[in-house]
Design a protein around this motif. Sequence first.
Motif, PDB file in Angstrom:
ATOM      1  N   PHE A 115       0.870  -1.178   0.000  1.00  0.00           N
ATOM      2  CA  PHE A 115       0.000   0.000   0.000  1.00  0.00           C
ATOM      3  C   PHE A 115       0.903   1.222   0.000  1.00  0.00           C
ATOM      4  O   PHE A 115       1.678   1.419   0.934  1.00  0.00           O
ATOM      5  CB  PHE A 115      -0.885  -0.062   1.242  1.00  0.00           C
TER       6      PHE A 115
ATOM      7  N   LEU B 182       1.510   5.265  -0.043  1.00  0.00           N
ATOM      8  CA  LEU B 182       0.854   6.484   0.417  1.00  0.00           C
ATOM      9  C   LEU B 182       1.698   7.703   0.089  1.00  0.00           C
ATOM     10  O   LEU B 182       2.886   7.741   0.390  1.00  0.00           O
ATOM     11  CB  LEU B 182       0.635   6.425   1.928  1.00  0.00           C
TER      12      LEU B 182
ATOM     13  N   GLY C  11      -2.661  11.057   1.444  1.00  0.00           N
ATOM     14  CA  GLY C  11      -3.641  10.742   0.429  1.00  0.00           C
ATOM     15  C   GLY C  11      -4.344   9.436   0.762  1.00  0.00           C
ATOM     16  O   GLY C  11      -4.086   8.827   1.808  1.00  0.00           O
ATOM     17  N   GLU C  12      -5.215   9.005  -0.137  1.00  0.00           N
ATOM     18  CA  GLU C  12      -6.013   7.820   0.113  1.00  0.00           C
ATOM     19  C   GLU C  12      -5.253   6.523  -0.134  1.00  0.00           C
ATOM     20  O   GLU C  12      -5.719   5.460   0.235  1.00  0.00           O
ATOM     21  CB  GLU C  12      -7.271   7.850  -0.760  1.00  0.00           C
TER      22      GLU C  12
ATOM     23  N   TRP D  31      -3.108   0.763  -3.873  1.00  0.00           N
ATOM     24  CA  TRP D  31      -2.811  -0.639  -3.623  1.00  0.00           C
ATOM     25  C   TRP D  31      -2.109  -1.208  -4.853  1.00  0.00           C
ATOM     26  O   TRP D  31      -2.651  -1.205  -5.940  1.00  0.00           O
ATOM     27  CB  TRP D  31      -4.098  -1.434  -3.385  1.00  0.00           C
TER      28      TRP D  31
ATOM     29  N   TYR E 200      -2.274   9.394  14.772  1.00  0.00           N
ATOM     30  CA  TYR E 200      -3.104   9.247  13.584  1.00  0.00           C
ATOM     31  C   TYR E 200      -4.041   8.063  13.766  1.00  0.00           C
ATOM     32  O   TYR E 200      -3.721   7.097  14.464  1.00  0.00           O
ATOM     33  CB  TYR E 200      -2.247   8.988  12.327  1.00  0.00           C
TER      34      TYR E 200
ATOM     35  N   GLN F  32      -6.007   5.196  11.314  1.00  0.00           N
ATOM     36  CA  GLN F  32      -6.034   4.655   9.960  1.00  0.00           C
ATOM     37  C   GLN F  32      -7.117   3.591   9.851  1.00  0.00           C
ATOM     38  O   GLN F  32      -7.068   2.576  10.543  1.00  0.00           O
ATOM     39  CB  GLN F  32      -4.680   4.062   9.565  1.00  0.00           C
TER      40      GLN F  32
ATOM     41  N   GLY G 210      -7.562   0.129   4.418  1.00  0.00           N
ATOM     42  CA  GLY G 210      -7.541   0.519   3.015  1.00  0.00           C
ATOM     43  C   GLY G 210      -7.505   2.009   2.777  1.00  0.00           C
ATOM     44  O   GLY G 210      -7.698   2.454   1.638  1.00  0.00           O
ATOM     45  N   LYS G 211      -7.258   2.794   3.813  1.00  0.00           N
ATOM     46  CA  LYS G 211      -7.237   4.253   3.654  1.00  0.00           C
ATOM     47  C   LYS G 211      -5.952   4.838   4.230  1.00  0.00           C
ATOM     48  O   LYS G 211      -5.231   4.189   4.972  1.00  0.00           O
ATOM     49  CB  LYS G 211      -8.443   4.876   4.340  1.00  0.00           C
ATOM     50  N   GLY G 212      -5.680   6.078   3.879  1.00  0.00           N
ATOM     51  CA  GLY G 212      -4.526   6.752   4.417  1.00  0.00           C
ATOM     52  C   GLY G 212      -4.763   7.197   5.846  1.00  0.00           C
ATOM     53  O   GLY G 212      -5.898   7.394   6.271  1.00  0.00           O
ATOM     54  N   PRO G 213      -3.706   7.330   6.653  1.00  0.00           N
ATOM     55  CA  PRO G 213      -3.860   7.789   8.032  1.00  0.00           C
ATOM     56  C   PRO G 213      -4.472   9.176   8.096  1.00  0.00           C
ATOM     57  O   PRO G 213      -4.186  10.034   7.269  1.00  0.00           O
ATOM     58  CB  PRO G 213      -2.419   7.789   8.555  1.00  0.00           C
TER      59      PRO G 213
END
Lengths: 112, 110
Positions: free
Chosen positions: A88, A90, A104-105, A108, B36, B38, B41-44
């Motif tokens: 993943f 980032l 950011g989101e 993957w 943070y 989290q 599947g997402k950013g912190p």
Amino acid sequence: SQTIHQWPATLVQPVGSPLSLECTVEGTSNPNLYWYRQAAGRGLQLLFYSVGIGQISSEVPQNLSASRPQDRQFILSSKKLLLSDSGFYLCAWSVGTRNTIYFGEGSWLTVV
Amino acid sequence: EDQVTQSPEALRLQEGESSSLNCSYTVSGLRGLFWYRQDPGKGPEFLFTLYSAGEEKEKERLKATLTKKESFLHITAPKPEDSATYLCAFPSNTGNQFYFGTGTSLTVIP
């Protein structure tokens, strides 16, 4: 307000293929930019950071590279992906030193 | 060498059961301690920054505290939506990089 965009969100790539992940930040000037990688069940590993256009610092020697062609654009690349590159990814930004970084989101990447 | 360690790795709580997460650090001169959240599947997502021992910050059911050697994230009467991985981090000497702990995975059971 500041926003960060990162794409693609997901991708599946064969071993040996190239990679390009892109990140852009809006609403701020001269940000610090970062690429992190998070392997499954592990912490965030800093890969690259940049304090300005063309200024890239690498934390981990590997087959990945980063570039910053514009003030608010950060690109992560590879010429030939390895299985171990899966994870993943980032992108993040901050302003100044020791200030909060925002993520950011994520993207993957699965290398098959 | 600067280091940060989080414990426990995973924590399961019943809804309403308060607890604390720990972030221990060894830093040659603390330059801020960041928390943070989290989601999978997402950013912190940024929660808090603490700069000096004794400082506390609160947000809804979360309260972060800081001593000279560790920080705690206290969760009071948690709800299932508090389930996430909580990360702590600190900046390097230059301030241009951030180093993260491996996180605590929190699961709140209804």
